[in-house]
Design an enzyme around this catalytic site. Structure first.
Site, short mmCIF file in Angstrom:
data_model
loop_
_atom_site.label_atom_id
_atom_site.label_comp_id
_atom_site.label_asym_id
_atom_site.label_seq_id
_atom_site.Cartn_x
_atom_site.Cartn_y
_atom_site.Cartn_z
CG HIS A 69 -2.20 0.58 1.07
ND1 HIS A 69 -3.30 0.19 1.77
CD2 HIS A 69 -2.62 1.57 0.25
CE1 HIS A 69 -4.33 0.92 1.39
NE2 HIS A 69 -3.94 1.76 0.47
CD GLU A 90 -5.94 -9.91 -14.90
OE1 GLU A 90 -5.00 -9.25 -14.44
OE2 GLU A 90 -7.09 -9.84 -14.45
CG ASP A 103 -2.51 -10.67 -12.11
OD1 ASP A 103 -1.77 -11.14 -11.22
OD2 ASP A 103 -3.50 -9.98 -11.86
CB CYS A 140 -4.91 -1.50 -17.71
SG CYS A 140 -5.51 -3.15 -17.36
C1 PEP Z 1 -2.59 -6.51 -14.20
O1 PEP Z 1 -2.65 -7.63 -13.70
O2 PEP Z 1 -1.79 -6.17 -15.08
C2 PEP Z 1 -3.49 -5.46 -13.72
C3 PEP Z 1 -3.56 -4.29 -14.30
O3 PEP Z 1 -4.25 -5.75 -12.64
P1 PEP Z 1 -3.76 -5.74 -11.12
O4 PEP Z 1 -2.38 -5.19 -11.09
O5 PEP Z 1 -4.75 -4.92 -10.38
O6 PEP Z 1 -3.85 -7.20 -10.79
MG MG Z 2 -4.38 -8.27 -12.61
#
Ligand code: PEP
Ligand code: MG
Length: 661
Positions: free
Chosen positions: A307, A548, A572, A619
């Site tokens: 965090h 992912e 991921d 993302c």
């Molecule tokens: C990812 O897995 O790339 C993603 C954007 O999701 P998070 O980091 O929230 O798992």
């Molecule tokens: Mg993810």
């Protein structure tokens, strides 16, 4: 006399509902008890009541003895049968411990260390938030508090009890004063109120007074009492109540500080540009600190996805975390230099190192200044197709930073924080308002809201997660949502309602099977039909998926026929393709998005999306890497979403690429 009922209070008698119940009970002269599973506790102690762990839909009995027993039972049963009891009239209760202890949705780790420290007194930690900093050290090590360790004489006890009561009263008064301040935000108010409820409860103070009467000094007594009650909270099978253990310790600590005549160490006075050094900082403490003044953060605890790292990154504060015991070497440092790109930390840098860091800080500031010109740029490919450079955010508080950076909408709104911030699941109305506010803020740009992506690694109050050997391969994201249509439909209904306010798109996390998309569509249709029947305004949204999992990559051509867009989650995707835990520093080297295996998965995804004519975006953290952006654009990606701090640099990289630089 007594009467039984089934508890309808939403999420049961957790903190606020419990203390409101106690307040109500205290209004009656009668002795009142609440009984569950044969165990009776006083209804006039919120700590005892919380420890009874009364949940929604459980049967309880209210027993009252006294002149107004009938009225007491009437009122208390009425309270227990009201789903909204204790939740409507005050700010949302939040657990400070919960805020401090649970990580938000993780983001990927910045690249791992590369260069060696230039000075002998250099340390190495986890590179958690990019950028270099040098400045005066601000050590934040709240002192360990210990009792006097001697037994009181009989004639000292009365005075010690008076001293103790005065300290408790002072803490209560301090908390009441804080609550009376208009400037207190709703979140802060909930946190202070939760602590005050414990401070005014005689379970803690009564337990401590018993120990003083037994000859213990007040400090030892409150430390022991807090530990005993905290242990009781830790033992309850309920995540929210477990977090109250830290609240009890926090209240005990405040009482000790008053007894010692000391102030708590506060971050309020951190000097401009100082480097914050701590073994651990509660995310809540950091979020409330004057972040603009903090030059950098160095911590013994934490990692790139903790965090603290996320807060530091979203505010552009360089951070090196996870130094472990090495942090003790920094306790007496006067100056500290750190490199959040490599994890390097230098204690009291020599003149040459100072000059080196000062030069790098200046170069970074120049780069930032040069980048502001890109805030309003709309990057386009050579064929004129706009490349959307959007922001990844997790709360409405981050909207301003995203807009300041020039975000062309939101490519990933992580809804986990919304669920983790509260002690009960967010209502449909609250969610609809949040998503609508987001949509309105960025209209006409799109906002992509990701449905709840939570698993056993980050449990939230209100959802029971099984113990799992491998939470990252377990019941998370879309898997959990489809198994809990009560939670999922509430979110989908809120999203359908918010879509009337702007360009809302919705994406599903952790998809591995096409059936997950189809089953979601059935639920979306069901929600839309319900809203129509209820005459509630709503509109349909584009439904997309995150790519992912390796399975999603391999079925991308089929998935592309069923969804409106792809968004590649490289954080991921990298860990699953490489079978390398994104949180485990020992396999950090394998957790590399530039590995040919991962790049090939990205390319396969892009090809499938482009062939089907749907938008392909990204993302994961890789979307903000200028060294990779040209390759992604060449693959056909037309949307890149990243932390606000990376947006201008990404726009520059696209512009330079198109200009053929
Ligand atoms: C990812 O897995 O790339 C993603 C954007 O999701 P998070 O980091 O929230 O798992
Ligand atoms: Mg993810």
């Amino acid at each position: 006399m007594e009467r039984s009922t089934i508890v309808r209070v939403h999420e049961g008698l957790h903190a606020r509902p419990a203390t409101r119940f106690v307040k109500l009970a205290k209004g009656f002269e009668s002795d009142v008890e609440l009984i569950k599973d044969g165990k009776a506790v006083s209804a006039k102690s919120s700590v005892k009541l919380m420890l009874l762990a009364v949940k929604e839909n459980q049967e309880v009995t209210v027993r009252a003895n006294g002149a107004d027993a009938i009225e007491a039972i009437e009122a208390l049963i009425g309270y227990l049968e009201n789903p909204k009891a204790g939740l409507e009239d005050e700010a949302e209760p939040q657990s400070p411990a919960k805020d401090a202890g649970q990580a938000a949705a993780p983001a990927a780790a910045p690249q791992s260390a590369s260069s060696a420290p230039s000075q002998a007194n250099g340390l190495r930690g986890v590179a958690a938030s990019e950028g270099v900093a040098i400045g005066p050290a601000f050590a934040h090590f709240p002192p360990e508090i210990a009792g006097q360790g001697r037994m009181l004489q009989a004639d000292e006890i009365a005075a010690e009890i008076d001293r103790f009561r005065a300290a408790v009263a002072a803490v209560q008064a301090r908390m009441d004063r804080a609550l009376a301040q208009d400037s207190l935000s709703a979140g802060d108010r909930g946190i202070v109120a939760a602590l005050r409820d414990i401070a005014v409860d005689d379970s803690l103070t009564g337990e401590a007074e018993k120990a003083i009467k037994g000859g213990n000094d007040a400090i030892s007594a409150i430390i022991t009492a807090a530990s005993t009650i905290a242990a009781d909270f830790s033992a309850v099978d309920d995540h929210y109540l477990n977090a109250r253990a830290d609240d009890v310790h926090a209240v005990g600590r405040q009482i000790c500080l008053v007894l010692l005549g000391q102030d708590d160490v506060s971050l309020e006075n951190i000097p401009e540009g100082a480097i914050l050094i701590a073994d651990d900082i509660g995310a809540w403490d950091l979020a409330r600190a004057p972040l603009k003044r903090i030059g950098g953060v160095v911590c013994g605890h934490g990692g790139a996805t903790s965090h603290i790292a996320i807060i530091a990154r979203s505010h552009g504060i360089p951070a090196v975390l996870g130094l472990g015991d090495q942090i003790n070497a920094l306790r007496t440092a006067h100056h500290v230099a750190l490199d959040g790109n490599t994890g390097q930390v230098i204690i009291d840098p020599d003149a040459a190192t100072r000059a080196d860091f000062a030069g790098r800080v200046e170069a970074a500031a120049k780069e930032r200044a040069g980048l502001t010109a890109f805030k309003t740029v709309t990057p386009k490919r050579a064929d004129g197709r706009v490349i959307e450079v959007a922001a990844n955010i997790g709360s409405l508080e981050e909207i301003e930073a995203a807009q300041e950076a020039g975000a062309m909408g939101v490519g990933l709104f992580r809804t986990e924080l919304l669920f983790m911030r509260h002690m009960h699941l967010p209502s449909e109305d609250m969610q609809a308002e949040t998503y609508a506010a987001l949509a309105k803020a960025f209209a006409p740009y799109p906002v992509i809201v990701r449905t709840l992506d939570i698993g056993g690694d980050k449990p939230i109050a209100g959802i029971e997660f099984p113990d799992e050997e491998n939470p990252f391969l377990g019941w998370r994201g879309i898997r959990m949502c489809l198994d809990r249509p009560d939670i999922f439909k509430r979110q989908l209904r809120a999203l359908l309602r918010a879509t009337v306010h702007g360009n809302v798109k919705v994406m599903l996390p952790m998809v591995a099977d096409i059936d997950e998309v189809r089953r979601t569509r059935v639920l979306v249709d069901e929600c839309a039909a319900e809203l129509k029947a209820e005459d509630v305004p709503h509109a349909t949204f584009d439904l997309g998926v995150m790519i992912e999992t390796p399975a999603a990559v391999l079925i991308a051509p089929a998935l592309a026929k069923e969804v409106a867009f792809f968004s590649i989650g490289t954080n991921d995707l990298t860990q699953y393709i490489m079978a390398a835990d994104r949180l485990n520093p020992t396999v950090a080297k394998l957790n590399d998005v530039t590995n040919p295996a991962v790049l090939s998965a990205i390319e396969l995804t892009a090809r499938a999306g482009v062939a089907a004519g749907i938008m392909v975006g990204m993302c994961g953290e890789a979307a903000g890497r200028p060294d990779l952006i040209p390759a992604f654009i060449k693959m056909g990606l037309t949307e890149l979403s990243m932390s606000p701090a990376s947006i201008q640099r990404a726009k520059k990289a696209i512009t330079a690429m198109v200009a053929g630089e």
